[in-house]
Structure formats: C-alpha cells, structure tokens
Motif scaffolding. Sequence first.
Motif, PDB file in Angstrom:
ATOM      1  N   GLN A   6      -1.625  12.052  -2.221  1.00  0.00           N
ATOM      2  CA  GLN A   6      -2.189  13.511  -2.032  1.00  0.00           C
ATOM      3  C   GLN A   6      -2.816  13.235  -0.539  1.00  0.00           C
ATOM      4  OE1 GLN A   6      -2.861  11.842  -4.732  1.00  0.00           O
ATOM      5  NE2 GLN A   6      -3.112  13.101  -6.557  1.00  0.00           N
ATOM      6  N   ASP A   7      -3.773  12.246   0.001  1.00  0.00           N
ATOM      7  CA  ASP A   7      -4.004  12.226   1.488  1.00  0.00           C
ATOM      8  C   ASP A   7      -3.260  11.351   2.332  1.00  0.00           C
ATOM      9  OD1 ASP A   7      -6.369  13.842   0.528  1.00  0.00           O
ATOM     10  OD2 ASP A   7      -7.345  12.052  -0.280  1.00  0.00           O
ATOM     11  N   VAL A   8      -2.778  10.149   1.505  1.00  0.00           N
ATOM     12  CA  VAL A   8      -2.017   9.483   2.500  1.00  0.00           C
ATOM     13  C   VAL A   8      -0.731   8.711   1.700  1.00  0.00           C
ATOM     14  CG1 VAL A   8      -1.925   7.248   3.662  1.00  0.00           C
ATOM     15  CG2 VAL A   8      -4.139   8.650   3.730  1.00  0.00           C
ATOM     16  N   SER A   9       0.362   8.967   2.107  1.00  0.00           N
ATOM     17  CA  SER A   9       1.581   8.247   1.407  1.00  0.00           C
ATOM     18  C   SER A   9       1.744   7.068   1.937  1.00  0.00           C
ATOM     19  CB  SER A   9       3.085   9.095   1.444  1.00  0.00           C
ATOM     20  OG  SER A   9       2.863  10.435   0.872  1.00  0.00           O
ATOM     21  N   VAL A  10       2.114   6.116   0.961  1.00  0.00           N
ATOM     22  CA  VAL A  10       2.463   4.743   1.144  1.00  0.00           C
ATOM     23  C   VAL A  10       3.736   4.219   0.890  1.00  0.00           C
ATOM     24  CG1 VAL A  10       1.254   2.369   0.902  1.00  0.00           C
ATOM     25  CG2 VAL A  10      -0.224   4.205   1.135  1.00  0.00           C
TER      26      VAL A  10
END
Length: 308
Positions: free
Chosen positions: A241-245
């Motif tokens: 939701q905040d950071v894709s990895v």
Amino acid sequence: MLNHSAGIRPQTRQRVLDAITELGYRPNQAARALVTSRSQVIGVLVATRAAAYGVQKMVYEIEDAAGDAGYRVAIATCLSDDVSVRDAVDRLVAQAVEALVVVGPQAGVFNRLTAHPLAIPFVMVASDRHDDLSVSFDQVEGARIATRHLIELGHTRILHLAGPVGWVEADARMRGYLAELADHGLAPRPVIRCEWTADSGYRAACEVLGTTDVTAVFCSNDQTALGLLHALHESGRRVPQDVSVIGFDDVPDSAHYRPPLTTIRQDFAVAGQRAVGMLLAQLRAAPPPPADPVRPRLVVRDSTAPPG
C-alpha cells in the motif's frame, strides 16, 4: 566380467555377481582410469564462498546431468582472486578431471582462467559472456522486466538496492534498471549497493527510507528484499500500500515472505543442464548446443501494487 565380456556362461556370470553383492565390492575408479586413460570425472569450480540458492541449484543440476551421462563430479570452492582460482583449478586437475564447469559469478574470473590456458575443456556459468564456452542469464532483461512492472503499475519514484560491486549479476541488473527508467523518461534515484543478504537489505533500508520519497523498490535479489520488508514493517510502512517491493531469483522461500514477494524467476536448473551439455559436446567433438542466454520471467505476487 564387470565390463560385460562375451563368452562367459550365464551360470558363471551369476555366481560372480552374487559374490560381488555378498562382499560389497565396488569398482576401483582410479585403477580403471589408469587402464582407459579416462577418469569419467567432471570438475566443478565454484568461484565464490557466498553460495546462495542459485549457485547451489546449478551445482545440483550439474551433478545430476553429469551422472546421467556416466560422469562423477568433483567440486572445489574458492574466492575469486587469481591465486585462489588457480589453486582450486590445480586441486581439480590433480584429480584427473576430464573437463571443468566454472560457476564464476564475479567479473574477472573468466579472464583469470584464460590467462593461464587449461589443457582440458571448460565452460563458464553465470558469466557476462555469450559464446560457446559460456552459459549466461539475461540479467539485463530481467531487471528491465522488474522495473517495467513497477512503471506499468504507475510508479515513477523507484529505488534500486543493487548487489555488491564486481558481481556480474549485480552490474547487469543495475544496467537494466537504469535503461528501463531512461526509456520511460524517468530519473533514477541514487543506487544503493548491498551484499546478497537480508541483513544488508535491512541496513540499507534503515539508512535511506526515512529520507526518500520512493514508492517502489527493486531489490537485486530476494534476500535483500527480505531485509527491506523487515525494515518497512518496523517503520510502519505497509507493503504494497505504501511501498511496492520486487526481488530477483525467486528463491523457494519468497512465496512465503510477508507479503509473498513479486520477483524475477531464473531457471537455474536449465543453466546447469546446459553447462554439462556444452562440456559433453567438447569432449565428444560434437557441435555445441545453442548458447542463448537463459531467459527470466516475472512472477507476480502480493508485494507490488499501484502507488497508494
């Protein structure tokens, strides 16, 4: 008898085989090599002590493919400097190996070998060369696929946690990341160099994520991504939701990360099989098999999504 000589009566042959089973006899390979001038042994030189999943998988496949062709395998590991490589080669040659597979993921290993020509056939695996003496992965294309996946989701602020300096894979994946961003007119963030470990990914994340506005991170391998996920969780930042990895390699555990990791899969089994096929072609003076790079593919799981 053991060489299936003709002219031996079936009853005699069976009595000898029964005696062999009872005594637990095993053929003396060293003595056989003296007679035939062939050891039926392939050497495997692993020019790294950081043997992660990919290296291990390739070595297993090399051993299986060699066994299927009637060869045994002798393995030596070493560091990538000139003295270590030469010592390891000498240890294998002393075991009368007929040919050599070199798993050399660091730049310069091939040059160190060719600087001192070998008297036996050899094949490099995980090198940055594309010829009849090499089995390579299309690392640049894999990195482009990873970066493109993030861009197509809508990310424009993408960070790359690269592998260590001097490693073929690390440098190629960094080039792919930069090339894909350039093709889409996006500016790269300063690349962060890491080791191939979760600890290194965790430390890098702790240092940079509080001072950057990235919405996605492309990690040079899955272990680095694991450390990054840990740091993000501790900082209260949600994935995806905040950071894709996204990672690279698709190690077996990556499907069980929290969340399951989107990654780039490399077919290490095919690489090991191709290496043995190339060696056998040299030993038999046969045409070499195709030397096309092993192609990567995207595995989408739950760690990537459009920017929140």
